[in-house]
Scaffold this motif. Sequence first.
Motif, PDB file in Angstrom:
ATOM      1  N   ALA A  14      40.492  35.404  48.125  1.00 31.20           N
ATOM      2  CA  ALA A  14      40.362  36.743  48.704  1.00 31.20           C
ATOM      3  C   ALA A  14      41.727  37.415  48.834  1.00 31.20           C
ATOM      4  CB  ALA A  14      39.683  36.662  50.060  1.00 31.20           C
ATOM      5  N   VAL A  15      42.751  36.660  49.206  1.00 34.66           N
ATOM      6  CA  VAL A  15      44.108  37.221  49.290  1.00 34.66           C
ATOM      7  C   VAL A  15      44.591  37.628  47.906  1.00 34.66           C
ATOM      8  CG1 VAL A  15      46.517  36.614  49.778  1.00 34.66           C
ATOM      9  CG2 VAL A  15      44.739  36.063  51.422  1.00 34.66           C
ATOM     10  N   LEU A  16      44.302  36.812  46.900  1.00 37.16           N
ATOM     11  CA  LEU A  16      44.684  37.161  45.533  1.00 37.16           C
ATOM     12  C   LEU A  16      43.971  38.433  45.080  1.00 37.16           C
ATOM     13  CD1 LEU A  16      46.211  36.498  42.942  1.00 37.16           C
ATOM     14  CD2 LEU A  16      44.306  35.017  42.299  1.00 37.16           C
ATOM     15  N   GLY A  17      42.692  38.564  45.425  1.00 39.92           N
ATOM     16  CA  GLY A  17      41.957  39.780  45.092  1.00 39.92           C
ATOM     17  C   GLY A  17      42.546  41.003  45.762  1.00 39.92           C
ATOM     18  N   THR A  18      42.980  40.855  47.010  1.00 39.54           N
ATOM     19  CA  THR A  18      43.610  41.967  47.728  1.00 39.54           C
ATOM     20  C   THR A  18      44.945  42.344  47.088  1.00 39.54           C
ATOM     21  OG1 THR A  18      42.555  41.240  49.766  1.00 39.54           O
ATOM     22  CG2 THR A  18      44.430  42.728  49.980  1.00 39.54           C
ATOM     23  N   ALA A  19      45.731  41.336  46.728  1.00 42.00           N
ATOM     24  CA  ALA A  19      47.028  41.606  46.089  1.00 42.00           C
ATOM     25  C   ALA A  19      46.837  42.290  44.740  1.00 42.00           C
ATOM     26  CB  ALA A  19      47.805  40.305  45.925  1.00 42.00           C
ATOM     27  N   LEU A  20      45.861  41.860  43.991  1.00 43.41           N
ATOM     28  CA  LEU A  20      45.611  42.494  42.696  1.00 43.41           C
ATOM     29  C   LEU A  20      45.085  43.917  42.863  1.00 43.41           C
ATOM     30  CD1 LEU A  20      44.106  39.482  40.770  1.00 43.41           C
ATOM     31  CD2 LEU A  20      46.274  40.630  40.288  1.00 43.41           C
ATOM     32  N   GLY A  21      44.293  44.155  43.903  1.00 45.82           N
ATOM     33  CA  GLY A  21      43.843  45.519  44.177  1.00 45.82           C
ATOM     34  C   GLY A  21      45.003  46.430  44.522  1.00 45.82           C
ATOM     35  N   ALA A  22      45.934  45.924  45.319  1.00 39.36           N
ATOM     36  CA  ALA A  22      47.123  46.713  45.647  1.00 39.36           C
ATOM     37  C   ALA A  22      47.971  46.958  44.408  1.00 39.36           C
ATOM     38  CB  ALA A  22      47.944  45.993  46.715  1.00 39.36           C
ATOM     39  N   LEU A  23      48.069  45.947  43.547  1.00 36.48           N
ATOM     40  CA  LEU A  23      48.816  46.119  42.302  1.00 36.48           C
ATOM     41  C   LEU A  23      48.170  47.174  41.415  1.00 36.48           C
ATOM     42  CD1 LEU A  23      51.042  45.257  40.315  1.00 36.48           C
ATOM     43  CD2 LEU A  23      49.463  43.489  39.489  1.00 36.48           C
ATOM     44  N   ALA A  24      46.851  47.189  41.356  1.00 41.32           N
ATOM     45  CA  ALA A  24      46.152  48.198  40.560  1.00 41.32           C
ATOM     46  C   ALA A  24      46.440  49.607  41.082  1.00 41.32           C
ATOM     47  CB  ALA A  24      44.650  47.929  40.558  1.00 41.32           C
ATOM     48  N   LEU A  25      46.452  49.755  42.398  1.00 37.40           N
ATOM     49  CA  LEU A  25      46.778  51.073  42.967  1.00 37.40           C
ATOM     50  C   LEU A  25      48.219  51.474  42.653  1.00 37.40           C
ATOM     51  CD1 LEU A  25      45.021  50.800  46.440  1.00 37.40           C
ATOM     52  CD2 LEU A  25      44.293  52.139  44.450  1.00 37.40           C
ATOM     53  N   GLN A  26      49.119  50.513  42.728  1.00 37.14           N
ATOM     54  CA  GLN A  26      50.527  50.801  42.424  1.00 37.14           C
ATOM     55  C   GLN A  26      50.708  51.138  40.946  1.00 37.14           C
ATOM     56  OE1 GLN A  26      52.813  50.934  44.828  1.00 37.14           O
ATOM     57  NE2 GLN A  26      54.271  51.709  43.347  1.00 37.14           N
ATOM     58  N   LEU A  27      50.014  50.451  40.083  1.00 43.30           N
ATOM     59  CA  LEU A  27      50.090  50.755  38.653  1.00 43.30           C
ATOM     60  C   LEU A  27      49.589  52.168  38.367  1.00 43.30           C
ATOM     61  CD1 LEU A  27      48.869  47.393  37.070  1.00 43.30           C
ATOM     62  CD2 LEU A  27      51.167  48.365  36.928  1.00 43.30           C
ATOM     63  N   ARG A  28      48.505  52.542  39.040  1.00 41.14           N
ATOM     64  CA  ARG A  28      47.978  53.894  38.844  1.00 41.14           C
ATOM     65  C   ARG A  28      48.974  54.945  39.335  1.00 41.14           C
ATOM     66  NH1 ARG A  28      41.937  55.112  39.912  1.00 41.14           N
ATOM     67  NH2 ARG A  28      41.998  53.886  38.023  1.00 41.14           N
ATOM     68  N   ALA A  29      49.610  54.670  40.463  1.00 38.49           N
ATOM     69  CA  ALA A  29      50.578  55.623  41.013  1.00 38.49           C
ATOM     70  C   ALA A  29      51.800  55.757  40.115  1.00 38.49           C
ATOM     71  CB  ALA A  29      51.010  55.183  42.409  1.00 38.49           C
TER      72      ALA A  29
END
Length: 66
Positions: A14-29
């Motif tokens: 679950a922590v890995l999923g959260t980190a990857l979600g944050a990375l996806a948002l950062q990549l989009r930004a």
Amino acid sequence: MTKAPFVAMSAVTAVLGTALGALALQLRANGYEQYVESVATFSVLMYVTAALVVVTWVRDGRPRSN
């Protein structure tokens, strides 16, 4: 089985999923749109894996009938 391996595995995924979600948002930004879908998909896959680990833990804890 004891619940420690299930809890640890579920929490880590679950922590890995959260980190990857944050990375996806950062990549989009930052404008890396070509990578966002892949990272977001992998993030969702980690959440599904964490949920399946919890389901396995619950099913393992049930009494067995022979």
